[in-house]
Design a protein around this motif. Structure first.
Motif, PDB file in Angstrom:
ATOM      1  N   THR A 158      36.833 -35.085  19.746  1.00 47.32           N
ATOM      2  CA  THR A 158      36.631 -33.645  19.557  1.00 47.32           C
ATOM      3  C   THR A 158      36.054 -33.303  18.195  1.00 47.32           C
ATOM      4  OG1 THR A 158      38.914 -33.434  18.777  1.00 47.32           O
ATOM      5  CG2 THR A 158      38.518 -33.051  21.125  1.00 47.32           C
ATOM      6  N   ARG A 159      35.789 -34.296  17.376  1.00 46.42           N
ATOM      7  CA  ARG A 159      35.300 -33.990  16.028  1.00 46.42           C
ATOM      8  C   ARG A 159      34.133 -34.905  15.691  1.00 46.42           C
ATOM      9  NH1 ARG A 159      37.336 -30.961  11.832  1.00 46.42           N
ATOM     10  NH2 ARG A 159      39.348 -30.605  12.831  1.00 46.42           N
ATOM     11  N   VAL A 202      33.761 -37.826   6.718  1.00 50.43           N
ATOM     12  CA  VAL A 202      32.698 -36.989   6.175  1.00 50.43           C
ATOM     13  C   VAL A 202      32.365 -37.437   4.758  1.00 50.43           C
ATOM     14  CG1 VAL A 202      32.118 -34.628   5.495  1.00 50.43           C
ATOM     15  CG2 VAL A 202      33.306 -35.041   7.635  1.00 50.43           C
ATOM     16  N   GLN A 248      28.941 -29.765  11.448  1.00 50.74           N
ATOM     17  CA  GLN A 248      29.800 -30.103  12.584  1.00 50.74           C
ATOM     18  C   GLN A 248      28.993 -29.986  13.875  1.00 50.74           C
ATOM     19  OE1 GLN A 248      33.157 -27.638  14.527  1.00 50.74           O
ATOM     20  NE2 GLN A 248      34.088 -28.473  12.696  1.00 50.74           N
ATOM     21  N   GLU A 253      34.449 -38.924  14.523  1.00 55.79           N
ATOM     22  CA  GLU A 253      35.790 -39.224  14.015  1.00 55.79           C
ATOM     23  C   GLU A 253      36.786 -39.325  15.170  1.00 55.79           C
ATOM     24  OE1 GLU A 253      36.974 -36.314  11.160  1.00 55.79           O
ATOM     25  OE2 GLU A 253      35.892 -37.283   9.519  1.00 55.79           O
ATOM     26  N   TYR A 269      30.182 -35.015  13.493  1.00 55.64           N
ATOM     27  CA  TYR A 269      29.371 -34.434  12.428  1.00 55.64           C
ATOM     28  C   TYR A 269      27.997 -35.092  12.410  1.00 55.64           C
ATOM     29  CZ  TYR A 269      33.841 -32.745  10.631  1.00 55.64           C
ATOM     30  OH  TYR A 269      35.060 -32.137  10.503  1.00 55.64           O
TER      31      TYR A 269
END
Lengths: 505, 252
Positions: B98-99, B245, B112, B95, B101
């Protein structure tokens, strides 16, 4: 003739186009797996010396079909054929039936329809036979209560019992997900084949009474109960235990429901990534809890000198409210480990255990026992863990667990566990060694499972390993319901060595 | 967490680095501007979809292949679905830097991915998560022109102030006119060559030309990873909602 040829060509192209459209909407996948296991001890079985034999000779065929009749809809069917590989025939007539010589069964793991963006753009829903997984921890998820656990195969510890559900998810913002689930009918957890040993009476090699399971009573009551049999000749006692479970009636009061709010917290560019969830579940605990027992002492019909103890126990599935929260945090720098955790505050239905002793069917008033097995007091189950990748070939995950899957703050209590796992990869990730286990910090018993997986070629894996239980098989304190070793007790299972072969498509 | 889940979209970066682009007008450009144009050629589409076959080649010549599809929107949003191998059904989502999944089909769970997994590779390939999560160069590196000839610019990249990329020094060969990235060399903090990426075999994909083969070679081991671009489509109207997500949950 020429026109007919043109027509045929067009028809063929149209047919091909239709076939192409159809295949674009279908995804077919699955796996084929063989599983061979051998018991590597002879002291954890129902009788001493029984062991060192094959325990499993199984083949599974899993088929998963996903159909997209529309971009915003899909239907999923996931089914499994299981061939057990052991002959079950015992008489000559059975030898004409293949299902006795080569037994199998069929399981429907999932069968549901899903719709996205309807009736509102920010809403999705699924209806049908589902397996849901909530929580952020690995395997030990106290906030994950929608599906019962399937521990019929202890090595497949992530398996669950599918159930019919209605799930609705709403996405009001890009950082918030709201989910509601309704489960009309309760289903209990599946227990390992060794579970019945938890109620088994142990005898000596000569068949004399040695030990019976301790019921969930106070120490004083247990002492009185044990005194009843202490006077008898152990070789003239015969036990016939029977354990029944009480299935909740099929009405709305016994349906289950849960809601959850999942948040993606924005910690800024240098704050890392944090996901939080808050949930509520109403339903039943899926593992049976001791409720009542009746012990009827009668002379054996075959030998009047022998006293037969007909022990009938009942177990129930207590109701519970569960308020849950979980988080997963990934720090912004690679030299810090990832953190995750779950906590469930459980408000249980009180369960009072009662035991009555009869002689020749006549109630003995002085031998009536009763005590609270599960108090109404709320209790906490939790998992907290860290994981870290040290090098490209070394990964470690450690979790602290408060309250195992089957613990419900009954007289056995809630225990503390440490669950470490180390993964090592070699030869371009083709060889993976996983060293994992669960260690009861209270009684120091443990389950350890080292495993080696070799990816022979992409899609084909060979896995070999050992699943071993460490701990005393005898009760640590015979006068306490909690006095048994978690992983040492025979009911937990057998120590085995295994070899699996799997192809995935 | 499986090794596959720790592997992040290096192929996306590689493929996009060997991007196509329209003809570029001749202009007097600074090194930094050349680097920016190169990034822009790679990410100058609303979105992209790539079907990729990744082949990991060992030093003894043995190889293994995996296939996956990459969906990308802009420079940050990326979704990868594995379509073959023992990881078939797995998907990873970026995403933001830093993010991230991963969907694990065996657990029916979206998990995560942590920063410490950035150095992980997949199936023994030479790509790491860090290669993928920070795809553009211009935002992280300062470019200097080492030399040039009639056909190429040879840039040397060093980290910008405040940035801490995995490779403290990168050398890039950029093709004049097209701003194609032909070859990239990565160096560690001691100045030793770590790996080399080369692009070759241009091919037309639905009217767009791009290199169809990208090879990443580990200079230390001789091990290499090859990406064959089986299909490449741009501006497909991918929605932002695809890189959430929610999409991972939908596709399980």
């Amino acid at each position: 003739m020429k026109r007919a040829s043109v027509i045929l060509v067009i028809a063929g192209l149209c047919g091909a186009a239709r076939a192409s459209d159809w295949t674009d909407k279908v995804e077919f996948s699955g796996y084929l797996q063989s599983d061979l296991r051998y018991v590597i001890e002879d002291y954890r079985g129902p009788r001493p010396g029984e062991g060192f034999r094959f325990e499993m000779n199984r083949n599974d065929l899993n088929l998963r079909l996903k159909i997209h009749p529309d971009p915003s809809a899909q239907a999923v069917v996931d089914a499994r054929f299981r061939f057990y590989g052991f002959n079950e025939s015992a008489t000559l007539p059975e030898l004409v039936r293949r299902t006795r010589v080569d037994p199998y069964d069929f399981q429907l793991n999932e069968a549901y329809l899903a719709v996205r963006g309807h009736p509102f753009d920010a809403m999705d829903f699924r209806v049908g036979r589902l397996i849901e997984s909530w929580g952020t921890a690995d395997m030990f998820n106290p906030t994950d209560n929608l599906n019962a656990r399937d521990f019929s195969d202890p090595l497949d510890y992530t398996a669950k019992v599918p159930n019919q559900m209605i799930e609705v998810s709403v996405y009001p913002t890009d950082w918030l997900t709201l989910t509601g689930v309704f489960v009309p009918v309760f289903k209990p957890s599946l227990l390992p084949p060794s579970a019945s040993l938890g109620f088994a009476v142990e005898t000596t090699r000569d068949g004399c009474f040695l030990r019976a399971p301790t019921p969930p009573l106070s120490r004083a009551d247990i002492h009185r109960l044990q005194g009843l049999f202490a006077m008898a000749d152990p070789c003239r006692l015969s036990f016939a235990p029977e354990v029944r479970t009480v299935t909740p009636p099929l009405n709305f009061r016994n349906s289950q429901a849960a809601v959850r709010a999942k948040v993606q917290a924005d910690l800024g560019e240098h704050g890392g990534a944090l996901d939080l969830s808050f949930s509520y579940f109403y339903g039943r605990f899926t593992f049976p809890v001791a409720y009542t027992a009746v012990a009827n002492l009668v002379p054996s019909s075959q030998n009047p000198d022998v006293t037969e103890v007909r022990y009938t126990a009942q177990m129930i599935y207590p109701r519970m409210h569960v308020a849950g929260a979980d988080f997963a945090y990934s720090p912004p720098v690679d030299w810090l480990p990832g953190l995750f955790g779950e906590v469930a505050l459980i408000f249980p239905e009180q369960v009072t255990f009662g035991l009555a002793v009869l002689k020749n069917g006549v109630l003995q008033p002085s031998l009536l026992f009763s005590g609270v097995n599960v108090p109404r007091t709320p209790f906490v189950k939790a998992t907290v863990g860290v994981d870290y990748t040290f090098t490209s070939w070394l990964y470690m995950n450690v979790q602290y667990v408060r309250g195992f899957f089957d613990e419900f703050n009954d007289r056995y209590g809630l225990h503390n566990y440490l669950a470490p796992a180390v993964e090592l990869k070699f030869f371009e990730d083709e060889w993976k060694i996983r060293l994992a286990g669960a260690w009861n910090l209270d009684d120091l018993s443990a389950a350890v499972f080292p495993e080696l997986t070799v990816v022979v070629v992409p899609s084909i894996e060979l896995t070999g390993g050992v699943w071993a239980y460490l701990g005393d098989t005898k009760p640590l304190d015979p006068q306490s319901y909690a006095g048994r070793s978690k992983f040492g007790q025979k009911a937990t299972g057998r120590s085995v060595a295994y070899l699996k072969a799997r192809v995935t498509w | 967490m499986t090794s596959a889940s720790r592997w992040v979209f290096g192929v996306v970066l590689s493929v996009l680095w060997c991007a196509t682009g329209g003809p570029a007008a001749a202009e007097d450009l600074s090194a930094q501007r050349i680097l920016e144009r190169m990034d822009q050629v790679i990410y100058g589409f609303d979105d992209q979809i790539m079907d990729v076959k990744m082949t990991v080649v060992d030093t003894d010549g043995s190889s293994k292949s995996y296939q996956f599809t990459i969906y990308q929107k802009g420079a940050q949003q990326r979704l990868v679905r594995f379509t073959s191998g023992e990881v078939q059904g797995m998907a990873t989502l970026v995403e933001s830097p830093t993010r991230m999944y991963v969907y694990l089909p065996g657990f029916k769970k979206v998990r995560q991915v942590a920063a410490h997994a950035m150095g992980q590779t997949f199936a023994g390939s030479d790509y790491t998560m860090d290669d993928i999560s920070n795809p553009t160069f211009a935002s992280r590196y300062q470019a200097a022109l080492d030399r040039e000839d009639d056909h190429h610019w040879y840039l040397v990249l060093t980290p910008k102030s405040g940035e801490n990329p995995l490779y403290p020094r990168v050398e890039i060969t950029v093709q004049k006119g097209t701003f194609f990235q032909n070859e990239t060399r990565y160096f560690d903090e001691k100045g030793r060559l770590v790996k080399t990426m080369s692009c070759s075999e241009p091919k037309d994909y639905h009217g767009r030309s791009r290199y169809s083969v990208i090879v990443l070679k580990d200079a230390r081991t001789g091990h290499s990873t090859r990406f064959d671009i089986l299909d490449f489509r741009v501006n497909q109207g991918l929605k932002d909602s695809m890189f959430t997500v929610r999409e991972l949950q939908w596709s399980r």
